[in-house]
Design an enzyme around this catalytic site. Structure first.
Site, PDB file in Angstrom:
ATOM      1  N   GLY A  13       0.844  -1.204   0.000  1.00 32.60           N
ATOM      2  CA  GLY A  13       0.000   0.000   0.000  1.00 32.60           C
ATOM      3  C   GLY A  13       0.874   1.247   0.000  1.00 32.60           C
ATOM      4  N   ALA A  14       0.904   1.942  -1.153  1.00 33.63           N
ATOM      5  CA  ALA A  14       1.744   3.149  -1.287  1.00 33.63           C
ATOM      6  C   ALA A  14       0.869   4.391  -1.259  1.00 33.63           C
ATOM      7  CB  ALA A  14       2.545   3.078  -2.585  1.00 33.63           C
ATOM      8  N   GLY A  15      -0.021   4.470  -0.275  1.00 32.38           N
ATOM      9  CA  GLY A  15      -0.954   5.596  -0.204  1.00 32.38           C
ATOM     10  C   GLY A  15      -0.480   6.677   0.743  1.00 32.38           C
ATOM     11  N   VAL A  17      -0.619   6.827   3.866  1.00 35.60           N
ATOM     12  CA  VAL A  17       0.076   6.338   5.046  1.00 35.60           C
ATOM     13  C   VAL A  17       1.345   5.577   4.653  1.00 35.60           C
ATOM     14  CG1 VAL A  17      -0.075   4.709   6.970  1.00 35.60           C
ATOM     15  CG2 VAL A  17      -1.931   6.293   6.539  1.00 35.60           C
ATOM     16  N   SER A 135      -2.775  -0.497   8.624  1.00 33.60           N
ATOM     17  CA  SER A 135      -4.117   0.018   8.332  1.00 33.60           C
ATOM     18  C   SER A 135      -4.928   0.109   9.619  1.00 33.60           C
ATOM     19  CB  SER A 135      -4.865  -0.929   7.386  1.00 33.60           C
ATOM     20  OG  SER A 135      -4.241  -0.992   6.137  1.00 33.60           O
ATOM     21  N   GLU A 169      -1.373   3.775  12.821  1.00 28.65           N
ATOM     22  CA  GLU A 169      -0.684   5.028  12.494  1.00 28.65           C
ATOM     23  C   GLU A 169      -1.533   6.212  12.950  1.00 28.65           C
ATOM     24  OE1 GLU A 169       2.443   5.619  11.471  1.00 28.65           O
ATOM     25  OE2 GLU A 169       1.671   7.556  12.097  1.00 28.65           O
ATOM     26  N   ALA A 172      -1.401  12.783  11.009  1.00 31.79           N
ATOM     27  CA  ALA A 172      -2.471  13.566  10.396  1.00 31.79           C
ATOM     28  C   ALA A 172      -1.929  14.107   9.079  1.00 31.79           C
ATOM     29  CB  ALA A 172      -2.897  14.710  11.307  1.00 31.79           C
ATOM     30  N   PHE A 230     -12.501  10.182  19.745  1.00 33.74           N
ATOM     31  CA  PHE A 230     -12.370  11.294  20.692  1.00 33.74           C
ATOM     32  C   PHE A 230     -12.043  12.607  19.986  1.00 33.74           C
ATOM     33  CE2 PHE A 230     -12.133  10.228  25.367  1.00 33.74           C
ATOM     34  CZ  PHE A 230     -12.802   9.023  25.258  1.00 33.74           C
ATOM     35  N   CYS A 280     -10.530   9.381   7.546  1.00 29.38           N
ATOM     36  CA  CYS A 280     -10.489   8.555   8.759  1.00 29.38           C
ATOM     37  C   CYS A 280     -11.653   8.743   9.731  1.00 29.38           C
ATOM     38  CB  CYS A 280      -9.190   8.811   9.497  1.00 29.38           C
ATOM     39  SG  CYS A 280      -7.762   8.270   8.563  1.00 29.38           S
TER      40      CYS A 280
HETATM   41  P1  NAD Z   1      -4.847   4.949   0.312  1.00 36.44           P
HETATM   42  O1  NAD Z   1      -6.105   4.593  -0.376  1.00 36.44           O
HETATM   43  O2  NAD Z   1      -4.210   6.286   0.064  1.00 36.44           O
HETATM   44  O3  NAD Z   1      -3.728   3.859  -0.046  1.00 36.44           O
HETATM   45  C1  NAD Z   1      -3.946   2.485  -0.014  1.00 36.44           C
HETATM   46  C2  NAD Z   1      -3.171   1.853  -1.167  1.00 36.44           C
HETATM   47  O4  NAD Z   1      -3.236   0.419  -1.041  1.00 36.44           O
HETATM   48  C3  NAD Z   1      -3.728   2.168  -2.548  1.00 36.44           C
HETATM   49  O5  NAD Z   1      -2.738   2.817  -3.330  1.00 36.44           O
HETATM   50  C4  NAD Z   1      -4.116   0.793  -3.126  1.00 36.44           C
HETATM   51  O6  NAD Z   1      -3.861   0.669  -4.516  1.00 36.44           O
HETATM   52  C5  NAD Z   1      -3.210  -0.137  -2.337  1.00 36.44           C
HETATM   53  N1  NAD Z   1      -3.673  -1.529  -2.301  1.00 36.44           N
HETATM   54  C6  NAD Z   1      -4.911  -1.994  -1.966  1.00 36.44           C
HETATM   55  N2  NAD Z   1      -4.923  -3.339  -1.998  1.00 36.44           N
HETATM   56  C7  NAD Z   1      -3.676  -3.734  -2.363  1.00 36.44           C
HETATM   57  C8  NAD Z   1      -3.075  -5.009  -2.549  1.00 36.44           C
HETATM   58  N3  NAD Z   1      -3.761  -6.146  -2.339  1.00 36.44           N
HETATM   59  N4  NAD Z   1      -1.786  -5.059  -2.934  1.00 36.44           N
HETATM   60  C9  NAD Z   1      -1.069  -3.931  -3.130  1.00 36.44           C
HETATM   61  N5  NAD Z   1      -1.580  -2.683  -2.944  1.00 36.44           N
HETATM   62  C10 NAD Z   1      -2.875  -2.594  -2.557  1.00 36.44           C
HETATM   63  O7  NAD Z   1      -5.103   4.759   1.863  1.00 36.44           O
HETATM   64  P2  NAD Z   1      -4.387   5.504   3.099  1.00 36.44           P
HETATM   65  O8  NAD Z   1      -4.971   6.850   3.315  1.00 36.44           O
HETATM   66  O9  NAD Z   1      -2.915   5.371   2.942  1.00 36.44           O
HETATM   67  O10 NAD Z   1      -4.885   4.599   4.308  1.00 36.44           O
HETATM   68  C11 NAD Z   1      -4.391   3.297   4.511  1.00 36.44           C
HETATM   69  C12 NAD Z   1      -4.844   2.800   5.876  1.00 36.44           C
HETATM   70  O11 NAD Z   1      -4.282   3.640   6.896  1.00 36.44           O
HETATM   71  C13 NAD Z   1      -6.353   2.839   6.095  1.00 36.44           C
HETATM   72  O12 NAD Z   1      -6.715   1.737   6.895  1.00 36.44           O
HETATM   73  C14 NAD Z   1      -6.563   4.126   6.866  1.00 36.44           C
HETATM   74  O13 NAD Z   1      -7.711   4.075   7.673  1.00 36.44           O
HETATM   75  C15 NAD Z   1      -5.321   4.180   7.718  1.00 36.44           C
HETATM   76  N6  NAD Z   1      -4.915   5.519   8.136  1.00 36.44           N
HETATM   77  C16 NAD Z   1      -4.981   6.575   7.269  1.00 36.44           C
HETATM   78  C17 NAD Z   1      -4.545   7.838   7.669  1.00 36.44           C
HETATM   79  C18 NAD Z   1      -4.600   9.016   6.740  1.00 36.44           C
HETATM   80  O14 NAD Z   1      -4.366  10.128   7.193  1.00 36.44           O
HETATM   81  N7  NAD Z   1      -4.893   8.850   5.461  1.00 36.44           N
HETATM   82  C19 NAD Z   1      -4.021   8.022   8.959  1.00 36.44           C
HETATM   83  C20 NAD Z   1      -3.955   6.923   9.808  1.00 36.44           C
HETATM   84  C21 NAD Z   1      -4.400   5.682   9.390  1.00 36.44           C
HETATM   85  C1  UDX Z   2      -6.878  12.315  11.661  1.00 37.59           C
HETATM   86  C2  UDX Z   2      -6.195  12.180  13.025  1.00 37.59           C
HETATM   87  O1  UDX Z   2      -5.873  13.485  13.529  1.00 37.59           O
HETATM   88  C3  UDX Z   2      -4.934  11.340  12.916  1.00 37.59           C
HETATM   89  O2  UDX Z   2      -4.366  11.131  14.200  1.00 37.59           O
HETATM   90  C4  UDX Z   2      -5.311  10.003  12.297  1.00 37.59           C
HETATM   91  O3  UDX Z   2      -4.142   9.215  12.128  1.00 37.59           O
HETATM   92  C5  UDX Z   2      -6.001  10.189  10.967  1.00 37.59           C
HETATM   93  O4  UDX Z   2      -7.154  11.030  11.131  1.00 37.59           O
HETATM   94  P1  UDX Z   2      -6.484  13.790   9.504  1.00 37.59           P
HETATM   95  O5  UDX Z   2      -7.861  13.371   9.157  1.00 37.59           O
HETATM   96  O6  UDX Z   2      -5.405  13.640   8.506  1.00 37.59           O
HETATM   97  O7  UDX Z   2      -5.985  13.021  10.819  1.00 37.59           O
HETATM   98  O8  UDX Z   2      -6.483  15.346   9.910  1.00 37.59           O
HETATM   99  P2  UDX Z   2      -6.968  16.146  11.213  1.00 37.59           P
HETATM  100  O9  UDX Z   2      -5.988  17.218  11.461  1.00 37.59           O
HETATM  101  O10 UDX Z   2      -7.282  15.275  12.336  1.00 37.59           O
HETATM  102  O11 UDX Z   2      -8.303  16.850  10.694  1.00 37.59           O
HETATM  103  C6  UDX Z   2      -9.476  16.117  10.396  1.00 37.59           C
HETATM  104  C7  UDX Z   2     -10.597  17.069  10.066  1.00 37.59           C
HETATM  105  O12 UDX Z   2     -10.995  17.790  11.228  1.00 37.59           O
HETATM  106  C8  UDX Z   2     -10.220  18.131   9.031  1.00 37.59           C
HETATM  107  O13 UDX Z   2     -11.307  18.309   8.150  1.00 37.59           O
HETATM  108  C9  UDX Z   2      -9.972  19.359   9.861  1.00 37.59           C
HETATM  109  O14 UDX Z   2     -10.183  20.559   9.147  1.00 37.59           O
HETATM  110  C10 UDX Z   2     -11.000  19.183  10.964  1.00 37.59           C
HETATM  111  N1  UDX Z   2     -10.660  19.899  12.199  1.00 37.59           N
HETATM  112  C11 UDX Z   2      -9.548  19.569  12.906  1.00 37.59           C
HETATM  113  C12 UDX Z   2     -11.519  20.903  12.644  1.00 37.59           C
HETATM  114  O15 UDX Z   2     -12.541  21.195  12.022  1.00 37.59           O
HETATM  115  N2  UDX Z   2     -11.215  21.535  13.817  1.00 37.59           N
HETATM  116  C13 UDX Z   2     -10.107  21.237  14.567  1.00 37.59           C
HETATM  117  O16 UDX Z   2      -9.916  21.871  15.615  1.00 37.59           O
HETATM  118  C14 UDX Z   2      -9.248  20.226  14.088  1.00 37.59           C
END
Ligand code: NAD
Ligand code: UDX
Length: 483
Positions: A13-15, A17, A135, A169, A172, A230, A280
């Site tokens: 997963g190269a997204g 996170v 994830s 993870e 933010a 929370f 998230c």
């Molecule tokens: P994302 O959609 O940006 O990336 C996920 C990637 O996984 C995609 O590029 C997809 O092509 C790849 N993928 C899916 N199935 C696959 C497979 N079988 N083999 C290889 N690649 C595969 O998602 P994200 O935002 O990076 O989130 C990933 C996880 O981390 C989620 O569970 C999310 O809830 C969690 N998370 C996200 C954030 C955030 O800020 N985005 C923060 C904390 C936790």
């Molecule tokens: C969140 C969590 O903060 C992070 O710990 C977790 O890993 C992934 O989800 P993210 O969604 O990337 O991170 O951003 P965050 O800064 O939490 O903001 C989420 C949303 O809340 C945004 O739309 C932001 O604008 C909003 N927000 C945040 C507010 O409206 N008010 C605030 O005081 C803080």
């Protein structure tokens, strides 16, 4: 020194996170080989782009980190099986969105990609492999992963074994690099001390020991859902008070400062706005709600569900009040939208409040000019389910779409071009550059009487009033709107 020596890491997963997290691990651990794999060839090509401004994820500071590690001990690849086979530790960092159909649709997490990863690891891993849940997952998912991996034991020519850890993870978006380089804590849940030590030894390259927390698997999985619940709850709480401030003459910024000075409450995450977006918060709370109902706790489920309901209400409330302030109709009117990303410093639009607010206004027949410094217009088109159109020429009179009451949108080249000819400006993302706009210069571009709807508290009310514009500011019951 851990029993399991880690030399090679694979992240599936190269997204948002996987990319930044592995880039920081590679940067901080030059002795480890880190390979990030994805099925999405386009995404991997973008991670490999020589031009670091073309990385698929926009995060301040990410280009420098990738620039240092890529080609040294950080590789982006589509060769999933090869990377798994060569790895001592495999992170699963794939998407876990809300299910859209079937059992639990609209609430439960869709685990098909996580399960596919577990099966792939079970099939091609060699030797002892530590599988790390990165994830965000429903509590007890590790049980399913373990069962899939256990079924792969023996039966072929490689002696294989597995440990499963949970390592959620907390980064933010927009601050991911700082969050990864100096985390409040790293959480590792597991049952085998040697495997936990192995993962802790990776983080120990740069994270102080006292910040590496160890728990059992289920506490770790549940802590991630709880942290997001929370945080989101604080936003819904302050947004509920913002509406009350508007009704009573109070100012939510002053209330937030007053309550945030109480060390038990704390000052962070009290910024009223257009509601939380991002991939998230909503997804993880809905998952928590689903699990609570599943485990026979309907009251607990209702409690958390109300956090999401308030958030949705706040977004509709804003689009509704725009219509009301503009004499009850926005059909055929130009409205300028500044900011489409769900927060500043990211190109991510997943669950962005702008989506719901813009859709509401398009439904009312508005003509939207949208500006965002980082979001791709094609992404906006996908989010709004409408292709971009050309900006109508005001000299040619109302467009056909306007006369028939169909909403349209186009991308404004810059802020001034976006605002030109509009009846109102909605500020929906708190990009720094929007704080610096000179309203005295911009006001004459608007059709009078014109409004600023500031959902992010970025404008100075006195400056806007002096420019002859009417102002609605989130949670401001005392705003001088009738300038
Ligand atoms: P994302 O959609 O940006 O990336 C996920 C990637 O996984 C995609 O590029 C997809 O092509 C790849 N993928 C899916 N199935 C696959 C497979 N079988 N083999 C290889 N690649 C595969 O998602 P994200 O935002 O990076 O989130 C990933 C996880 O981390 C989620 O569970 C999310 O809830 C969690 N998370 C996200 C954030 C955030 O800020 N985005 C923060 C904390 C936790
Ligand atoms: C969140 C969590 O903060 C992070 O710990 C977790 O890993 C992934 O989800 P993210 O969604 O990337 O991170 O951003 P965050 O800064 O939490 O903001 C989420 C949303 O809340 C945004 O739309 C932001 O604008 C909003 N927000 C945040 C507010 O409206 N008010 C605030 O005081 C803080």
């Amino acid at each position: 020194m851990s029993v399991f020596a880690i030399r090679s890491i694979c992240c599936i997963g190269a997204g948002y996170v996987g990319g930044p997290t592995m880039a920081v691990i590679a940067d901080r651990c030059p002795d480890l080989q880190v390979t990030v794999v994805d099925l999405n060839e386009q995404r991997i090509a973008a991670w490999n782009d020589r031009d670091l401004s073309q990385l698929p994820v926009y995060e301040p500071g990410l280009d420098a980190v990738v620039g240092r590690a890529r080609g040294r001990n950080l590789t982006f690849s589509t060769a999933v099986d090869e990377a798994i086979a060569n790895a001592d530790m495999v992170f699963i960092s794939v998407n876990t969105p809300t299910k859209t159909k079937g059992l639990g649709a609209g609430q439960a997490s869709d685990l098909r990609w996580v399960e596919a990863c577990a099966r792939q690891v079970a099939k091609v891993a060699k030797g002892h492999t530590i599988v790390v849940e990165k994830s965000t997952l429903p509590v007890r998912t590790a049980q399913a992963i373990k069962q899939i991996l256990a079924a792969a034991h023996g039966g072929d020519d490689h002696a294989r074994s597995f440990s499963v850890l949970s390592n959620p993870e907390f980064l933010a978006e927009g601050t991911a690099i700082g969050d990864l380089e100096a985390p409040d804590r790293v959480l590792i849940g597991g049952e085998e001390p040697a495997a936990i030590d192995a993962l802790a030894s990776v983080y120990a390259h740069w994270v102080p020991q006292e910040k590496i927390l160890r728990t059992n698997l289920w506490s770790s999985e549940l802590s991630k859902l709880t942290a997001n619940a929370f945080l989101a709850q604080r936003i819904s709480s302050i947004n509920s008070i913002a509406a009350f401030c508007e009704a009573t003459g109070a100012d939510v910024r002053e209330v937030a400062r007053a309550i945030g000075s109480d060390s038990r409450i704390g000052a962070k995450f009290l910024q009223a706005g257009p509601g939380f977006g991002g991939s998230c918060f909503q997804k993880d709370i809905l998952n928590l709600v689903y699990l609570c109902r599943h485990f026979g706790l309907p009251e607990v489920a209702d409690y958390w569900e109300s956090v999401v309901a308030l958030n949705t209400w706040q977004q509709h409330r804003i689009s509704r009040l725009v219509v009301q302030k503009l004499f009850g109709t926005v059909t055929g009117k130009r409205l300028a939208v500044l900011g489409f990303a769900f927060k500043a410093d990211t190109n991510d639009t997943r669950e962005a409040p702008a989506i719901r607010i813009c859709r509401d206004l398009l439904e009312e027949g508005a003509q939207l000019a949208i500006h965002d410094p980082k979001v791709d217009p094609e992404q906006i088109a996908r989010d709004l389910h409408l292709p971009a159109s050309a900006a109508p020429d005001p000299a040619a009179g109302p467009s056909r779409a306007a006369l028939s009451g169909d909403g349209t949108w186009w991308q404004g080249a810059d802020e001034a071009a976006t605002i030109a000819g509009a009846d109102a400006v909605l500020i929906l993302t708190e990009w720094q550059q929007y704080r610096q706009l000179d309203w005295t210069v911009l006001a004459p571009l608007l059709r009078q009487p014109a409004w600023i709807f500031d959902a992010r508290s970025v404008v100075d009310p006195a400056v806007v009033a002096a420019a002859g514009l009417k102002l609605w500011r989130v949670g401001d019951g005392g705003v001088e709107s009738e300038a």
